[in-house]
Write an enzyme that holds these catalytic residues in place. Structure first.
Site, PDB file in Angstrom:
ATOM      1  N   MET A 240      60.797 -54.344 -79.613  1.00  0.00           N
ATOM      2  CA  MET A 240      61.256 -54.243 -78.179  1.00  0.00           C
ATOM      3  C   MET A 240      60.205 -53.243 -77.641  1.00  0.00           C
ATOM      4  O   MET A 240      60.144 -52.643 -76.511  1.00  0.00           O
ATOM      5  CB  MET A 240      62.495 -53.911 -77.826  1.00  0.00           C
ATOM      6  CG  MET A 240      63.517 -54.727 -78.341  1.00  0.00           C
ATOM      7  SD  MET A 240      65.246 -54.880 -77.223  1.00  0.00           S
ATOM      8  CE  MET A 240      65.847 -53.241 -77.264  1.00  0.00           C
ATOM      9  N   GLY A 241      59.089 -52.916 -78.357  1.00  0.00           N
ATOM     10  CA  GLY A 241      57.988 -52.170 -77.991  1.00  0.00           C
ATOM     11  C   GLY A 241      58.587 -50.575 -78.294  1.00  0.00           C
ATOM     12  O   GLY A 241      59.100 -50.409 -79.270  1.00  0.00           O
TER      13      GLY A 241
ATOM     14  N   ARG B 221      65.387 -41.252 -81.405  1.00  0.00           N
ATOM     15  CA  ARG B 221      66.420 -40.407 -80.702  1.00  0.00           C
ATOM     16  C   ARG B 221      66.428 -38.997 -81.416  1.00  0.00           C
ATOM     17  O   ARG B 221      66.855 -37.977 -80.717  1.00  0.00           O
ATOM     18  CB  ARG B 221      67.943 -41.112 -80.939  1.00  0.00           C
ATOM     19  CG  ARG B 221      67.978 -42.340 -80.344  1.00  0.00           C
ATOM     20  CD  ARG B 221      69.301 -42.749 -80.424  1.00  0.00           C
ATOM     21  NE  ARG B 221      69.489 -43.788 -79.863  1.00  0.00           N
ATOM     22  CZ  ARG B 221      70.929 -44.478 -80.037  1.00  0.00           C
ATOM     23  NH1 ARG B 221      71.733 -44.136 -80.440  1.00  0.00           N
ATOM     24  NH2 ARG B 221      71.144 -45.700 -79.444  1.00  0.00           N
TER      25      ARG B 221
ATOM     26  N   GLN C 140      70.549 -58.355 -75.019  1.00  0.00           N
ATOM     27  CA  GLN C 140      71.327 -57.602 -75.775  1.00  0.00           C
ATOM     28  C   GLN C 140      71.534 -56.154 -75.273  1.00  0.00           C
ATOM     29  O   GLN C 140      72.173 -55.453 -76.015  1.00  0.00           O
ATOM     30  CB  GLN C 140      70.292 -57.334 -77.326  1.00  0.00           C
ATOM     31  CG  GLN C 140      69.109 -56.523 -76.842  1.00  0.00           C
ATOM     32  CD  GLN C 140      68.168 -56.840 -78.323  1.00  0.00           C
ATOM     33  OE1 GLN C 140      67.911 -57.683 -78.657  1.00  0.00           O
ATOM     34  NE2 GLN C 140      68.140 -55.523 -78.911  1.00  0.00           N
TER      35      GLN C 140
ATOM     36  N   SER D 297      63.821 -41.624 -86.319  1.00  0.00           N
ATOM     37  CA  SER D 297      64.419 -42.356 -85.138  1.00  0.00           C
ATOM     38  C   SER D 297      63.853 -41.808 -83.849  1.00  0.00           C
ATOM     39  O   SER D 297      63.697 -40.712 -83.734  1.00  0.00           O
ATOM     40  CB  SER D 297      66.008 -42.301 -84.986  1.00  0.00           C
ATOM     41  OG  SER D 297      66.520 -42.558 -83.667  1.00  0.00           O
TER      42      SER D 297
ATOM     43  N   GLY E  77      58.462 -46.050 -87.480  1.00  0.00           N
ATOM     44  CA  GLY E  77      59.325 -47.040 -88.297  1.00  0.00           C
ATOM     45  C   GLY E  77      58.831 -48.403 -88.163  1.00  0.00           C
ATOM     46  O   GLY E  77      58.853 -49.076 -88.973  1.00  0.00           O
ATOM     47  N   HIS E  78      58.098 -48.712 -86.817  1.00  0.00           N
ATOM     48  CA  HIS E  78      57.512 -50.102 -86.785  1.00  0.00           C
ATOM     49  C   HIS E  78      56.283 -50.228 -87.303  1.00  0.00           C
ATOM     50  O   HIS E  78      56.207 -51.349 -88.018  1.00  0.00           O
ATOM     51  CB  HIS E  78      57.425 -50.313 -85.234  1.00  0.00           C
ATOM     52  CG  HIS E  78      58.402 -50.305 -84.386  1.00  0.00           C
ATOM     53  ND1 HIS E  78      58.584 -49.125 -83.260  1.00  0.00           N
ATOM     54  CD2 HIS E  78      59.595 -50.976 -84.120  1.00  0.00           C
ATOM     55  CE1 HIS E  78      59.727 -49.605 -82.611  1.00  0.00           C
ATOM     56  NE2 HIS E  78      60.560 -50.614 -83.172  1.00  0.00           N
TER      57      HIS E  78
ATOM     58  N   HIS F  67      57.057 -46.972 -82.802  1.00  0.00           N
ATOM     59  CA  HIS F  67      56.982 -45.635 -83.447  1.00  0.00           C
ATOM     60  C   HIS F  67      56.595 -45.905 -84.990  1.00  0.00           C
ATOM     61  O   HIS F  67      56.307 -47.049 -85.312  1.00  0.00           O
ATOM     62  CB  HIS F  67      58.049 -44.844 -83.242  1.00  0.00           C
ATOM     63  CG  HIS F  67      59.458 -45.564 -83.609  1.00  0.00           C
ATOM     64  ND1 HIS F  67      59.727 -45.917 -85.020  1.00  0.00           N
ATOM     65  CD2 HIS F  67      60.315 -46.254 -82.872  1.00  0.00           C
ATOM     66  CE1 HIS F  67      60.910 -46.629 -84.893  1.00  0.00           C
ATOM     67  NE2 HIS F  67      61.280 -46.695 -83.542  1.00  0.00           N
TER      68      HIS F  67
HETATM   69  O1  PAF Z   1      65.573 -53.909 -83.378  1.00  0.00           O
HETATM   70  C1  PAF Z   1      64.971 -54.415 -82.187  1.00  0.00           C
HETATM   71  O2  PAF Z   1      64.171 -53.720 -81.689  1.00  0.00           O
HETATM   72  C2  PAF Z   1      65.643 -55.406 -81.772  1.00  0.00           C
HETATM   73  O3  PAF Z   1      66.957 -55.536 -81.930  1.00  0.00           O
HETATM   74  C3  PAF Z   1      65.048 -56.714 -81.943  1.00  0.00           C
HETATM   75  C4  PAF Z   1      65.313 -56.987 -83.476  1.00  0.00           C
HETATM   76  C5  PAF Z   1      63.458 -56.893 -81.877  1.00  0.00           C
HETATM   77  C6  PAF Z   1      65.541 -57.954 -81.067  1.00  0.00           C
HETATM   78  O4  PAF Z   1      65.498 -57.870 -79.747  1.00  0.00           O
END
Ligand code: PAF
Length: 280
Positions: free
Chosen positions: A32-33, A190, A63, A188, A38-39, A36
Site C-alpha cells: 500500500m506504499g 509503528r 480493507q 514495523s 520490510g517491503h 520501508h
Molecule cells: O499488507 C498490505 O500492505 C496490504 O494488506 C496488501 C497485501 C498490499 C493488500 O492491500
C-alpha cells in the site's frame, strides 16, 4: 535503475506480455506504499527467485473500516518509486481507485478458515475480505508466477495463501521471514511511535514468544506456555490482545502434539499496537 510506472491494467499487461514472450519468470510484491525496509526485503527475496519484480502500490479502500481514516494513510509515491528502484523493482503498478474498483464493481471475496481464526479478524472484522478481494485482483491482473508476503502479518499470509489455492490462481505465495532490529524487535513502521523507554520494553514480546516456544519444545502444553507469556507481558505493562499457539497453516487451535505450530501475539504498549509471531 528507475522502474517503469504504469497506472492501468492494460499497460501492466503490455509489460508482462513482453516478459512472457521472453520466457521470463516474475514476482509480485503487493504493497500500500509507504515503502520501508520490510517491503524492500520482499523485493530482494523476489529477485532471488524470479527474473523480474513488479511492486504494486495501492491503498485499498476495501480493507479500511468506516472509523479507520483512509485519507490519513501515508502517501509518498515519489519516495516509494525511488526506494523501490534502489531495491531493484522493475515495474510499479500504481492504479487509481477507479481502475481497481470501476463504477458498478460488485464483488467481494467472502472468507472462512484462517481469516476467521479470532486473531486480527476479531479486531477488524471486514479487513481480510477487503485484502483477499484486492489481492485476488492483483494476482490475476499481474499474472505473476510468485507473490511475496511478509511473515510479520502472519494471518494475512495464511489468508492469501488459502485464497489463491481455493480459487485455483496459478501463483505461489511465498512468506518472507520478519526483518528484526538487532535486539529482536520486529521491524514495523509503528516502532517510531514508541517512546525511548517503550522501545526498550517492546522486545519483551519477541523474548516471551521465544521463551514460550522453548517451553513447548521441551514438552510444556502450548496453552499453558502462552498463558504464562501473556501474564509476563501484562506484568510488564502490555495490554495483551492475544498470545496464542495455532496450527501454522489453518490457524486453528491445535488438537494434537505433532501439528506444526506458530506462536502469534498482539499487544499494546502505551498507544502503540505491536504484533509478532514465530514458529515453534
Ligand atoms: O499488507 C498490505 O500492505 C496490504 O494488506 C496488501 C497485501 C498490499 C493488500 O492491500
Amino acid at each position: 535503475m528507475k522502474p517503469k510506472l504504469v497506472r492501468t491494467v492494460a499497460a501492466l499487461r503490455r509489460e508482462t506480455a513482453k516478459w512472457r514472450a521472453e520466457g521470463l519468470r516474475y514476482a509480485v510484491v503487493p504493497t500500500m506504499g509507504a515503502i520501508h525496509s520490510g517491503h524492500t526485503q520482499l523485493v530482494t527475496e523476489g529477485l532471488k527467485r524470479a527474473d523480474r519484480v513488479i511492486t504494486t502500490i495501492f491503498v485499498n479502500p476495501k480493507q479500511f473500516a468506516a472509523h479507520e481514516d483512509l485519507g490519513k494513510y501515508p502517501r509518498d509515491e515519489d519516495g516509494d518509486v525511488r526506494k523501490l528502484g534502489k531495491a531493484g523493482t522493475h515495474l510499479i503498478f500504481s492504479p487509481a481507485p477507479d481502475e481497481v474498483y470501476p463504477p458498478g464493481f460488485s464483488t467481494t471475496i467472502s472468507l472462512a478458515g484462517p481469516a476467521k481464526a479470532g486473531l486480527e479478524d476479531k479486531f477488524r472484522p471486514l479487513f481480510f475480505d477487503g485484502v483477499a478481494t484486492v489481492v485476488a485482483k492483483l494476482f490475476t491482473q499481474t499474472g505473476a508466477d510468485i507473490a511475496m508476503f511478509g511473515e510479520k502479518d502472519y494471518q494475512q499470509l495464511q489468508v492469501v495463501t488459502r485464497m489463491a489455492k481455493d480459487l485455483d490462481i496459478a501463483i505461489e505465495v511465498i512468506g518472507v521471514p520478519t526483518v528484526r532490529e538487532t535486539d529482536g524487535l520486529a521491524k514495523s513502521s509503528r516502532n517510531v511511535y514508541l517512546s525511548k523507554t517503550e522501545r526498550q520494553q517492546a522486545v519483551a514480546i519477541y523474548r516471551n514468544l521465544q521463551n514460550a516456544a522453548e517451553r513447548i519444545r521441551s514438552g510444556v502444553n502450548p496453552q499453558s506456555a502462552t498463558r504464562s507469556a501473556t501474564r509476563t507481558l501484562m506484568a510488564l505493562g502490555f495490554k495483551v490482545d492475544y498470545v496464542t499457539a495455532r496450527n501454522a497453516q489453518s490457524l486453528s487451535i491445535p488438537q494434537n502434539r505433532d501439528e506444526p505450530l506458530r506462536l502469534i501475539a498482539a499487544a499494546w504498549l502505551g498507544k502503540t499496537r505491536l504484533i509478532d509471531n514465530i514458529p515453534v
